[in-house]
Design an enzyme around this catalytic site. Structure first.
Site, short mmCIF file in Angstrom:
data_model
loop_
_atom_site.label_atom_id
_atom_site.label_comp_id
_atom_site.label_asym_id
_atom_site.label_seq_id
_atom_site.Cartn_x
_atom_site.Cartn_y
_atom_site.Cartn_z
N ASP A 46 34.29 50.38 5.19
CA ASP A 46 33.56 49.72 6.27
C ASP A 46 33.71 48.20 6.17
OD1 ASP A 46 32.80 52.24 6.77
OD2 ASP A 46 30.64 51.93 6.50
N GLU A 48 36.10 46.42 4.87
CA GLU A 48 37.43 45.94 5.26
C GLU A 48 37.53 45.94 6.80
OE1 GLU A 48 39.78 44.46 4.04
OE2 GLU A 48 41.54 44.84 5.29
N TYR A 49 37.02 47.00 7.41
CA TYR A 49 37.03 47.06 8.88
C TYR A 49 36.26 45.87 9.45
CZ TYR A 49 36.69 48.85 13.61
OH TYR A 49 36.79 48.97 14.97
N ASP A 50 35.06 45.63 8.89
CA ASP A 50 34.24 44.51 9.36
C ASP A 50 34.97 43.18 9.23
OD1 ASP A 50 32.33 46.34 9.88
OD2 ASP A 50 31.06 45.86 8.14
N SER A 95 33.05 72.68 39.80
CA SER A 95 32.29 73.43 38.79
C SER A 95 33.02 74.74 38.51
CB SER A 95 30.86 73.64 39.24
OG SER A 95 30.87 74.30 40.47
N LEU A 96 32.39 75.62 37.80
CA LEU A 96 33.08 76.82 37.34
C LEU A 96 32.36 78.07 37.79
CD1 LEU A 96 33.68 75.62 33.69
CD2 LEU A 96 35.49 76.14 35.31
N GLU A 126 38.42 77.32 25.60
CA GLU A 126 37.79 76.13 25.01
C GLU A 126 36.29 76.37 24.90
OE1 GLU A 126 38.68 73.17 27.98
OE2 GLU A 126 40.81 73.66 27.94
N ASP A 130 27.85 71.49 25.76
CA ASP A 130 26.71 71.26 26.62
C ASP A 130 26.29 69.79 26.53
OD1 ASP A 130 24.79 71.86 28.39
OD2 ASP A 130 23.52 73.01 27.02
N TYR A 235 34.50 64.48 23.89
CA TYR A 235 35.57 65.46 23.71
C TYR A 235 36.33 65.59 25.03
CZ TYR A 235 34.07 67.10 19.17
OH TYR A 235 33.77 67.19 17.83
N LYS A 301 40.83 79.01 30.94
CA LYS A 301 41.65 78.41 32.00
C LYS A 301 43.05 78.98 31.96
CE LYS A 301 39.16 74.10 31.23
NZ LYS A 301 39.17 72.76 30.65
N LYS A 325 29.59 82.71 29.76
CA LYS A 325 28.37 82.15 29.18
C LYS A 325 27.92 82.91 27.93
CE LYS A 325 25.98 79.60 31.69
NZ LYS A 325 25.84 78.14 31.74
N CYS A 422 -6.62 74.51 2.15
CA CYS A 422 -7.46 74.15 1.00
C CYS A 422 -8.80 73.56 1.43
CB CYS A 422 -6.73 73.19 0.07
SG CYS A 422 -6.56 71.53 0.75
S1 IVH Z 1 36.57 72.42 32.93
C1 IVH Z 1 37.54 73.06 37.12
N1 IVH Z 1 36.20 72.60 30.34
O1 IVH Z 1 31.05 72.65 32.34
C2 IVH Z 1 37.25 72.77 35.72
N2 IVH Z 1 34.31 72.12 31.72
O2 IVH Z 1 30.89 73.72 35.48
C3 IVH Z 1 35.87 72.32 35.50
N3 IVH Z 1 32.24 71.79 30.48
O3 IVH Z 1 29.64 70.16 33.71
C4 IVH Z 1 35.54 71.83 34.20
N4 IVH Z 1 33.08 72.12 28.47
O4 IVH Z 1 31.30 69.26 31.96
C5 IVH Z 1 35.62 72.39 31.55
N5 IVH Z 1 36.04 72.78 28.05
C6 IVH Z 1 35.47 72.56 29.24
C7 IVH Z 1 34.09 72.26 29.37
C8 IVH Z 1 33.55 72.06 30.63
C9 IVH Z 1 31.99 71.83 29.16
C10 IVH Z 1 31.23 71.54 31.52
C11 IVH Z 1 31.63 70.48 32.48
C12 IVH Z 1 30.87 70.77 33.73
C13 IVH Z 1 30.69 72.23 33.63
C14 IVH Z 1 31.60 72.92 34.63
#
Ligand code: IVH
Length: 678
Positions: A46, A48-50, A95-96, A126, A130, A235, A301, A325, A422
């Site tokens: 740390d 050295e980084y500083d 969304s998914l 993946e 959350d 991430y 995916k 889920k 007690c």
């Molecule tokens: S892909 C069309 N990959 O889930 C692709 N989403 O409903 C849409 N999320 O709030 C997103 N991990 O932030 C994807 N590995 C992942 C994810 C991810 C979490 C969340 C995303 C969004 C929700 C999608």
């Protein structure tokens, strides 16, 4: 839109040598920051980084025109904004669709095969983290805009805040596309969430409900210096626009993102078939509790972008992806009763006794409400319907009361003024929101102290379960934690469900616990405010228990991460005559007090770090390697846990290596290890 600090109006000309030095400093700082915050494999200290950082700050101050938006100095937060602007996502953030079991997943899979005229796609799976979805735009490799997902079409401009997240690179490594939108999740780790909440509770502040809210709240701060102080992690999981680079698959995109400097989750897998997907989903599910972050499922995916395009999207979600889920980490149930419980430091906390409910696959019967203020704030009463939350191995807690409970409601719970175990009159700490039983001999406290002392976080006595702890304290065989070192066969014989073999094993485990390392000994003592993390910080800073005991408040506070409350608590602990007696008794019980190598001679680059050795090393035996690590200040443990910092893997390393991968622990092969110890 927020912009980084502006260069001064009339720039001082910058000499070539200064320009070169600035460039070199930035290159080194980026390299080390990536090793530290993305790869978890720091290569430099740390300090050295500083030193490099301070030098860059100095040069940029002298030559303000040299400041660029992607300079590592620009990661500290900008002046507060009055409101967030909006950002339009060039490619909508959809969304998914969701599935919850194998049957539904297989329906999804069959649907895709139909749509693809019989072709079976390969998938990438993946973990679904959350946190909060964000998009980062890089122009020619430099971060220009960062936004929240918002409604998918438009989000909030949180560029200034995202710039402070350590694992978000301000500029990309390698050859960069002209324009690149990187998508991913900003999260707060569970351990950081728990630590931040403990601090909040100690200050009498309202705790954050869950890590996701914590991450969202941290990111939506108008003052980005507040965000900078929160340990957010990013991430990457996908891309939006990508101009000037041809990526054909999701797997290739993730690999590219890893090389460009992002964290990509280590549990991501390419699955050639639907069966691989199902196996990987199960595997991620079983590891869910052990991860240091909340996951609410997996995202599956289609790997090939061409197939993705053929499949297309419906209004809100693509057809080529699905969220599978996990069982929810929050559930609703009914409070059957409220009791109070006495902890090891005498803290009296309310506990809600619940109508049993399965949360995230585990049955929950009780949940914590922390303290009287929290109980009042949440206004939990018997008969109420509540949301409970359980994540990982943390104690389940009541999130809030929801409509639908008993009507009329019961009267508010009357917090007792005497210790329920007690009978000693309790008092409320003036500087915190906790009530305490002041009697150190309270049987409840002794039990809890002992349970903590022998736990994995403490000296780790394997096999010393709560059942034995209760008997030992109820029969008064044990009156303080040091008494465990005076146990023998005769004493153990008095216990129920304890055969000769078990007794022998337990005594052997106790014997092993006579030589804890310093950080575990400190944690075992159960000093108020000193958990595993602070114990490690103290061990690293002082090197021996004697030195900690002798330290002044000022010396304690001089240690990074130790504030006035904890410093006072440590001093108070060591000033108590009972502590001196306890430490003497521990020594009499043949406990060996550790002194950390490191204080004695030579540089100690491994101080405070825990290593696990596995597999066969070529250049030296494992014992020699362990001695080497210890000489450099490190600690060698026998098994991989979340406390492990590095796993050194020789050839034919087996389950320990798998576990290390699972827990995202940095792995060194022998070559890397030899380089480090040089
Ligand atoms: S892909 C069309 N990959 O889930 C692709 N989403 O409903 C849409 N999320 O709030 C997103 N991990 O932030 C994807 N590995 C992942 C994810 C991810 C979490 C969340 C995303 C969004 C929700 C999608």
């Amino acid at each position: 839109m927020t912009s980084p600090r502006k260069p001064a109006a009339s720039p001082v000309p910058i000499p070539q040598a200064v320009r070169a030095e600035i460039e070199e400093l930035r290159r080194q700082l980026r390299y080390h920051s990536h090793r530290y915050h993305v790869l978890d494999r720091p290569e430099t200290s740390d300090s050295e980084y500083d030193r490099l950082f301070d030098r860059l700050v100095e040069l940029e101050k002298q030559f303000p025109a040299a400041v660029t938006p992607d300079s590592p100095t620009q990661k500290v937060g900008a002046p507060p904004a009055s409101a967030f602007g909006t950002v339009r996502h060039h490619v909508p953030m959809m969304s998914l669709q969701k599935v919850t079991d194998e049957t539904e997943f297989l329906e999804f899979h069959q649907r895709l095969i139909r749509l693809l005229d019989g072709e079976e796609p390969a998938y990438v799976i993946e973990p679904k983290l959350d946190g909060l979805a964000v998009e980062l735009t890089y122009e020619n490799g430099v971060l220009t805009v960062g936004s929240t997902r918002g409604d998918g079409a438009e989000g909030e401009d949180v560029t200034a805040n995202l710039r402070t997240v350590r694992s978000i690179p301000l500029s990309l490594f390698g050859k960069s596309p002209r324009t690149l939108d990187v998508r991913g999740e900003v999260i707060l780790r569970r351990s950081d969430f728990a630590r931040l909440n403990t601090e909040r509770l100690a200050r009498g502040e309202e705790p954050m409900a869950n890590p996701r809210n914590g991450a969202a709240g941290s990111l939506r701060q108008l003052d980005s210096t507040v965000t900078a102080a929160r340990p957010l992690v990013f991430y990457a999981y996908g891309i939006g626009r990508c101009e000037g680079l041809d990526l054909a698959r999701q797997s290739a995109a993730l690999e590219f993102l890893g090389q460009a400097g992002f964290r990509v989750h280590p549990l991501v897998r390419l699955c050639p078939s639907k069966d691989d997907v199902m196996a990987a989903h199960r595997s991620i599910g079983t590891q869910r509790d052990e991860l240091d972050m909340d996951t609410d499922g997996t995202v599956i995916k289609v790997d090939d972008f061409k197939l993705q395009e053929r499949l297309g999207a419906v209004s809100h979600h693509p057809r080529w992806a699905v969220a599978w889920k996990f069982p929810a980490q929050e559930e609703t149930t009914i409070v059957e009763d409220i009791i109070v419980q006495v902890g090891r430091t005498g803290i009296i906390s309310p506990v809600a006794i619940l109508k049993p409910v399965r949360v995230g696959g585990v049955e929950v019967r009780r949940a914590s409400v922390h303290n009287e203020d929290e109980l009042a704030r949440k206004d939990v009463r018997p008969g109420d319907r509540v949301i409970v939350r359980r994540a990982g191995d943390v104690i389940p807690e009541v999130v809030k009361v929801v409509p639908g409970g008993q009507s009329p409601r019961a009267r508010p719970f009357a917090f007792p003024r005497d210790c329920p175990v007690c009978g000693a009159p309790t008092h409320r700490d003036p500087d915190s929101a906790f009530h305490r039983c002041p009697n150190p001999a309270c049987p409840a406290q002794i039990k809890e102290r002992l349970a903590h002392f022998v736990s994995k976080a403490g000296v780790d006595v394997e096999g010393m379960g709560y059942r034995y702890i209760e008997q030992l304290t109820d029969k008064e065989i044990i009156r303080d934690v040091a008494d465990i070192y005076f146990l023998d066969k005769d004493k153990l014989n008095q216990m129920e469900r304890m055969g000769p073999k078990l007794a022998e094993n337990l005594l052997a485990a106790i014997d092993r616990a006579r030589r804890p390392d310093l950080q575990h000994l400190i944690a075992a003592l159960g000093i108020d405010g000193v958990g595993e993390h602070i114990a490690r910080v103290l061990a690293k800073a002082f090197g021996s228990l004697e030195k900690i005991a002798a330290a002044s408040i000022e010396e304690l506070q001089a240690v990074h991460e130790i504030g006035p409350i904890v410093a006072t608590s440590i001093q108070r602990f060591f000033a108590m005559p009972q502590t001196a007696q306890l430490l003497k008794k521990l020594k009499d019980g043949a406990m060996v007090f550790p002194v950390m190598a490191g204080q004695a001679a030579g540089p100690k680059p491994f101080a405070g770090q825990t290593f696990v050795l596995t597999g066969t090393l070529v250049a030296m035996s494992r014992a020699e390697a362990a001695a080497k690590i210890e000489a450099l200040g490190g600690h060698v443990a026998g098994s991989v846990s979340r406390k492990t910092n590095y796993v050194v893997a020789g050839s034919e390393a087996g389950s320990k290596l798998d576990k290390a991968r699972k827990l995202e622990i940095t792995i060194w092969d022998e070559e890397e290890f030899l380089r480090r110890i040089k």
